[in-house]
Write a protein that holds these residues in place. Structure first.
Motif, PDB file in Angstrom:
ATOM      1  N   THR A   5      -2.598  -0.961  14.645  1.00  0.00           N
ATOM      2  CA  THR A   5      -1.517  -0.688  13.585  1.00  0.00           C
ATOM      3  C   THR A   5      -1.748   0.896  13.348  1.00  0.00           C
ATOM      4  N   THR A   6      -0.943   1.669  13.397  1.00  0.00           N
ATOM      5  CA  THR A   6      -0.887   2.999  12.721  1.00  0.00           C
ATOM      6  C   THR A   6      -0.221   3.295  11.478  1.00  0.00           C
ATOM      7  N   ILE A   7      -0.487   4.348  10.950  1.00  0.00           N
ATOM      8  CA  ILE A   7       0.356   4.771   9.619  1.00  0.00           C
ATOM      9  C   ILE A   7       1.563   4.828   9.972  1.00  0.00           C
ATOM     10  N   LEU A   8       2.281   4.804  11.289  1.00  0.00           N
ATOM     11  CA  LEU A   8       3.690   4.793  11.461  1.00  0.00           C
ATOM     12  C   LEU A   8       4.093   3.407  11.682  1.00  0.00           C
ATOM     13  N   THR A   9       3.253   2.610  12.204  1.00  0.00           N
ATOM     14  CA  THR A   9       3.690   1.078  12.319  1.00  0.00           C
ATOM     15  C   THR A   9       3.364   0.414  11.120  1.00  0.00           C
ATOM     16  N   LEU A  10       2.880   0.884  10.102  1.00  0.00           N
ATOM     17  CA  LEU A  10       2.493  -0.026   9.093  1.00  0.00           C
ATOM     18  C   LEU A  10       3.722  -0.481   8.232  1.00  0.00           C
ATOM     19  N   PRO A  11       3.959  -1.591   7.940  1.00  0.00           N
ATOM     20  CA  PRO A  11       5.445  -2.103   7.070  1.00  0.00           C
ATOM     21  C   PRO A  11       5.309  -1.050   6.097  1.00  0.00           C
ATOM     22  N   GLU A  12       6.595  -0.895   5.779  1.00  0.00           N
ATOM     23  CA  GLU A  12       6.913   0.256   4.613  1.00  0.00           C
ATOM     24  C   GLU A  12       6.782  -0.482   3.238  1.00  0.00           C
ATOM     25  N   GLU A  13       7.438  -1.918   3.314  1.00  0.00           N
ATOM     26  CA  GLU A  13       7.386  -2.775   1.921  1.00  0.00           C
ATOM     27  C   GLU A  13       6.179  -2.973   1.283  1.00  0.00           C
ATOM     28  N   GLU A  14       6.160  -2.635  -0.051  1.00  0.00           N
ATOM     29  CA  GLU A  14       4.925  -2.700  -0.840  1.00  0.00           C
ATOM     30  C   GLU A  14       4.989  -3.852  -1.581  1.00  0.00           C
ATOM     31  N   LEU A  15       3.845  -4.642  -1.721  1.00  0.00           N
ATOM     32  CA  LEU A  15       3.933  -5.841  -2.315  1.00  0.00           C
ATOM     33  C   LEU A  15       2.890  -5.669  -3.649  1.00  0.00           C
ATOM     34  N   VAL A  16       2.574  -4.411  -3.974  1.00  0.00           N
ATOM     35  CA  VAL A  16       1.929  -4.182  -5.220  1.00  0.00           C
ATOM     36  C   VAL A  16       2.833  -3.100  -5.887  1.00  0.00           C
ATOM     37  N   HIS A  17       3.161  -3.297  -7.075  1.00  0.00           N
ATOM     38  CA  HIS A  17       3.923  -2.485  -8.073  1.00  0.00           C
ATOM     39  C   HIS A  17       3.179  -1.420  -8.290  1.00  0.00           C
ATOM     40  N   PRO A  18       3.713  -0.238  -8.383  1.00  0.00           N
ATOM     41  CA  PRO A  18       2.863   1.137  -8.891  1.00  0.00           C
ATOM     42  C   PRO A  18       2.499   1.060 -10.343  1.00  0.00           C
ATOM     43  N   GLY A  19       1.639   1.653 -10.670  1.00  0.00           N
ATOM     44  CA  GLY A  19       1.101   1.598 -12.032  1.00  0.00           C
ATOM     45  C   GLY A  19       0.198   0.577 -12.326  1.00  0.00           C
ATOM     46  N   ASN A  20      -0.753   0.123 -11.320  1.00  0.00           N
ATOM     47  CA  ASN A  20      -1.393  -0.953 -11.816  1.00  0.00           C
ATOM     48  C   ASN A  20      -2.785  -0.389 -12.705  1.00  0.00           C
ATOM     49  N   ARG A  21      -3.816  -1.174 -13.043  1.00  0.00           N
ATOM     50  CA  ARG A  21      -4.946  -0.926 -13.935  1.00  0.00           C
ATOM     51  C   ARG A  21      -5.965  -0.699 -13.207  1.00  0.00           C
ATOM     52  N   ALA A  22      -5.983  -0.340 -11.846  1.00  0.00           N
ATOM     53  CA  ALA A  22      -7.368   0.134 -11.348  1.00  0.00           C
ATOM     54  C   ALA A  22      -7.721   1.626 -11.685  1.00  0.00           C
ATOM     55  N   CYS A  23      -9.084   1.797 -11.457  1.00  0.00           N
ATOM     56  CA  CYS A  23      -9.703   3.127 -12.062  1.00  0.00           C
ATOM     57  C   CYS A  23      -9.152   3.995 -10.908  1.00  0.00           C
ATOM     58  N   ALA A  24      -9.123   5.227 -11.178  1.00  0.00           N
ATOM     59  CA  ALA A  24      -8.902   6.564 -10.176  1.00  0.00           C
ATOM     60  C   ALA A  24     -10.016   6.394  -9.036  1.00  0.00           C
ATOM     61  N   GLY A  25      -9.548   6.249  -7.998  1.00  0.00           N
ATOM     62  CA  GLY A  25     -10.510   6.399  -6.859  1.00  0.00           C
ATOM     63  C   GLY A  25     -10.977   5.076  -6.253  1.00  0.00           C
ATOM     64  N   CYS A  26     -10.302   4.023  -7.045  1.00  0.00           N
ATOM     65  CA  CYS A  26     -10.877   2.584  -6.776  1.00  0.00           C
ATOM     66  C   CYS A  26     -10.746   2.086  -5.326  1.00  0.00           C
ATOM     67  N   GLY A  27     -11.711   1.736  -4.497  1.00  0.00           N
ATOM     68  CA  GLY A  27     -11.703   1.469  -3.233  1.00  0.00           C
ATOM     69  C   GLY A  27     -10.866   0.129  -3.044  1.00  0.00           C
ATOM     70  N   LEU A  28     -10.981  -0.905  -4.006  1.00  0.00           N
ATOM     71  CA  LEU A  28     -10.334  -2.050  -4.058  1.00  0.00           C
ATOM     72  C   LEU A  28      -8.660  -1.784  -4.081  1.00  0.00           C
ATOM     73  N   SER A  29      -8.265  -0.782  -4.849  1.00  0.00           N
ATOM     74  CA  SER A  29      -6.801  -0.645  -4.905  1.00  0.00           C
ATOM     75  C   SER A  29      -6.096  -0.220  -3.672  1.00  0.00           C
ATOM     76  N   ILE A  30      -6.880   0.441  -2.541  1.00  0.00           N
ATOM     77  CA  ILE A  30      -6.601   0.869  -1.242  1.00  0.00           C
ATOM     78  C   ILE A  30      -6.493  -0.530  -0.529  1.00  0.00           C
ATOM     79  N   ILE A  31      -7.473  -1.139  -0.527  1.00  0.00           N
ATOM     80  CA  ILE A  31      -7.483  -2.239   0.646  1.00  0.00           C
ATOM     81  C   ILE A  31      -6.465  -3.482  -0.017  1.00  0.00           C
TER      82      ILE A  31
END
Lengths: 297, 397
Positions: A5-31
């Motif tokens: 999978t590449t950034i171009l073939t990654l599904p666009e649909e987001e299943l996480v709403h924006p504005g969650n409570r993770a800290c800035a730079g949180c590795g968990l929020s990426i994965i």
């Protein structure tokens, strides 16, 4: 997986709403964002107390769009078992069940339930995000905290003991799929979750997850530090499929020439400040030996 | 159909008749034959259910919590230290409002190790928000297990069905098994209003703030304290639900009539023995003996312990001269838990009977009928001699 999978073939649909409570730079929020894309909508999550509990929001507001059962700390894999039992009883077996726990919730308090579920052969995906300490409670040492790391419970000399190798412990249960990944390589994780979904029985994914607040680095360097852990050979990306070990992705491309010195990694984070030059030398030697072993095989 | 079988088999038969969908259990004496029977029923195909042999009691209740959250009828069973190992999950199940049914085959708690019967295990879990029903014979075990699912699913509160280890679990008595179609008519399929469903996602049991809070649609959602208040008020409502379910069971199956308290010779009694579990049968013999001596005695076996039927107790025993509480558990450093509850219930009455507390049978110490007769007689005839401190029966110091 045939196609990466590449950034171009990654599904666009987001299943996480924006504005969650993770800290800035949180590795968990990426994965978490990428991981949910791979799991897809027809998934039930099981989550013990961890940073993810907070990231997912405080009642009655949730940042996830998947159904999620919050469970007690020690019970994650057993609770996933219960969800699976109900789905079987109701003929809803197509739904994916994913347990998602931190390193303490996996390697320490959660390991009994996880071992039991693996031994029973439960058809679920267990994702451990490893930020190498109890971050949600304020940076206390866990079973996966590396040797020498300063935490609030190893405040002077750093942790004296070694990091527990959880993927090897889980692989010893003889399950068909164990893999490691890193928040610095989210598309590799995406493909591994997609692969895990095609395999029946227990699947274990261990994901290295840099934590700016707990590791002592500027939030903008999360990916850089995650990559350094791999590039120095400290944290390896691999798969154990039906018992067969294989380095994958960025670790597969690594050899003794390309491998950076471990000190490059240690100097980026204040948690390693207790490491002496001699100690770093010893760690470098053990990493070199580990990689010599890889290259013989 | 009448059969002669053990109390554990009576419980397992009730679980089967209730068409339980997910069962999880970990072996512990004296619960073991119950889970062995259930695994045999599932393995042989006689019962259509998922039987999950977990690696601990903590996980047994985790499975039930998750399966119930996913919309299935669930059951587990344990005893003593197994129950205590579940303790965190016991609170969790009640807080999450899951209608799980669990048999507690009563056994004393270590240390030192004991495998024999007393009530310290379930009594120590009385403040968890679970409904507690105590059965006094094999017939009550099977009937109560079936009723427990109905009660739990009506009020969305989990239920412990408690019965005495060995004294009931391993002894053989005749009991009647209800017909499956009669049970089906009594107990409808479990259809929760919400459950874990990707088509209707929700984040369950998440962190809840001290105060109330608006949701994304602008509706006010309860805080932790409101959620806990609702659990308490639904527990209080459960007393009448237990009575209604008993009536419904009587109509469908033809047995019942004593949903809160099982009374024997209480109508004209001056002195009433109060207890939990199978001890009430032994006390019936004691009452017969004392009545022959001219003492108007009776026995009240408390069937519903939580929620506590305090108003019923206050009105039913308003005219008694004395209540004598025989207990197989103790709040160490204070008194028997049931004793304190009985006194508290009577406090609302203007004329209160005296109340005595006897502690007996801990860790399976034999309860001799003659000792019961002597203690009960002393309480009736020489009641001023005995104070508020618990009296120990059968103690050999």
């Amino acid at each position: 997986m045939s196609e990466k999978t590449t950034i171009l073939t990654l599904p666009e649909e987001e299943l996480v709403h924006p504005g969650n409570r993770a800290c800035a730079g949180c590795g968990l929020s990426i994965i978490y964002r990428i991981g949910l894309k791979a799991l897809g909508r027809d998934t039930i999550l099981v989550v013990p107390p961890s940073c993810l509990t907070v990231l997912q929001g405080l009642y009655p507001i949730a940042s996830t769009q998947l159904p999620c059962l919050n469970v007690t700390f020690a019970s994650t894999a057993a609770a996933a078992t219960g969800v699976l039992g109900a789905l079987r009883a109701q003929g809803r077996e197509k739904t994916t069940v994913a347990a998602w726990a931190g390193d303490g919730g996996t390697s320490d308090i959660g390991i009994q339930a996880l071992s039991g579920a693996c031994e029973r052969g439960e058809n679920f995906i267990f994702i451990c995000y490893d930020n190498e300490a109890y971050m949600n409670t304020g940076v206390q040492r866990s079973g996966t905290t590396p040797q020498g790391v300063i935490t609030t419970t190893t405040p002077i000399r750093g942790k004296l003991q070694k990091k527990k190798e959880v993927p090897a412990i889980i692989a010893a249960h003889g399950i068909d799929y164990v893999a490691t990944a890193s928040a610095a390589y989210p598309l590799d994780l995406y493909d591994k979750i997609k692969k895990a979904k095609t395999i029946s029985g227990p699947k274990y994914l261990h994901v290295h997850c840099p934590c700016p607040a707990g590791w002592g680095f500027d939030p903008r360097y999360t990916v850089k530090i995650g990559k350094l852990a791999v590039e120095t050979g400290l944290y390896d990306i691999y798969e154990i499929e039906k018992g067969k070990f294989q380095l994958t992705g960025p670790s597969q491309k690594l050899d003794n020439k390309k491998r950076k010195p471990v000190s490059d990694y240690f100097k980026t984070q204040s948690r390693f400040r207790a490491l002496s030059k001699e100690r770093i030398q010893e760690i470098q030697q053990s990493i070199d030996e580990k990689w010599e072993g890889y290259q013989k095989n | 159909m009448h059969i002669i079988e053990s109390g554990n088999v009576a419980a397992a038969t009730g679980v089967k008749l209730a068409r339980t969908e997910v069962i999880a259990a970990y072996p512990i004496t004296p619960q073991t034959p119950l889970t062995e029977k259930l695994s045999e029923l599932v393995d042989s195909g006689k019962m259509k259910a998922e039987y999950i042999p977990v690696e601990s009691e903590h996980s047994a209740l985790a499975v039930c919590i998750a399966a119930s959250s996913a919309g299935s009828r669930t059951f587990t069973a344990t005893s003593a230290n197994g129950l205590l190992y579940m303790s965190e999950q016991i609170h969790w199940a009640a807080g999450a409002r899951l209608p799980i049914v669990m048999c507690v085959v009563n056994r004393g708690i270590g240390a030192p190790w004991t495998v024999w019967n007393d009530h310290q295990d379930s009594i120590s879990q009385r403040d968890t928000g679970w409904i507690q029903l105590y059965a006094c014979d094999h017939q009550q075990i099977i009937d109560t297990v079936i009723q427990a699912f109905h009660i739990a699913e009506t009020v969305r509160i989990p239920v412990m069905v408690c019965y005495d280890g060995y004294l009931l679990s391993h002894t053989y008595m005749p009991f009647e098994i209800p017909e499956q179609n009669a049970v089906d008519a009594f107990l409808p399929k479990f259809t929760p209003s919400y459950f874990l469903d990707p088509k209707n996602p929700a984040n369950l049991n998440t962190v809840t703030l001290p105060d109330i809070r608006l949701d994304v649609r602008g509706n006010m959602a309860p805080g932790y304290m409101e959620i806990r208040h609702n659990l308490h008020s639904d527990m209080r409502r459960t007393i009448s639900v237990v009575e209604e379910v008993d009536q419904k069971y009587q109509q469908a199956i033809g047995r019942g009539g004593n949903p809160l308290i099982e009374k024997y010779q209480c109508d004209d009694a001056d002195f009433i023995a109060v207890c939990l579990g199978s001890l009430s049968y032994q006390l019936r013999d004691v009452v017969d003996t004392l009545r022959r001596e001219g003492l108007k005695t009776g026995v009240a076996g408390i069937r519903l312990y939580r929620p506590f039927p305090d108003k019923t107790i206050a009105s039913e025993f308003a005219n008694a001269k004395g209540l004598i509480v025989f207990e197989k558990a103790l709040s160490y450093g204070n008194q028997g838990a049931l004793y304190a509850d009985i006194k508290s219930a009577l406090y609302r009455n203007d004329n209160r009977p005296f109340v005595h507390n006897y502690i007996l049978g801990l860790g399976g110490r034999e309860i001799k009928t003659l000792d019961l007769i002597n203690a009960f007689r002393t309480s009736c005839t020489d009641f001023r001699k005995i104070g508020d401190d618990p009296q120990w029966i059968g103690l050999k110091l």
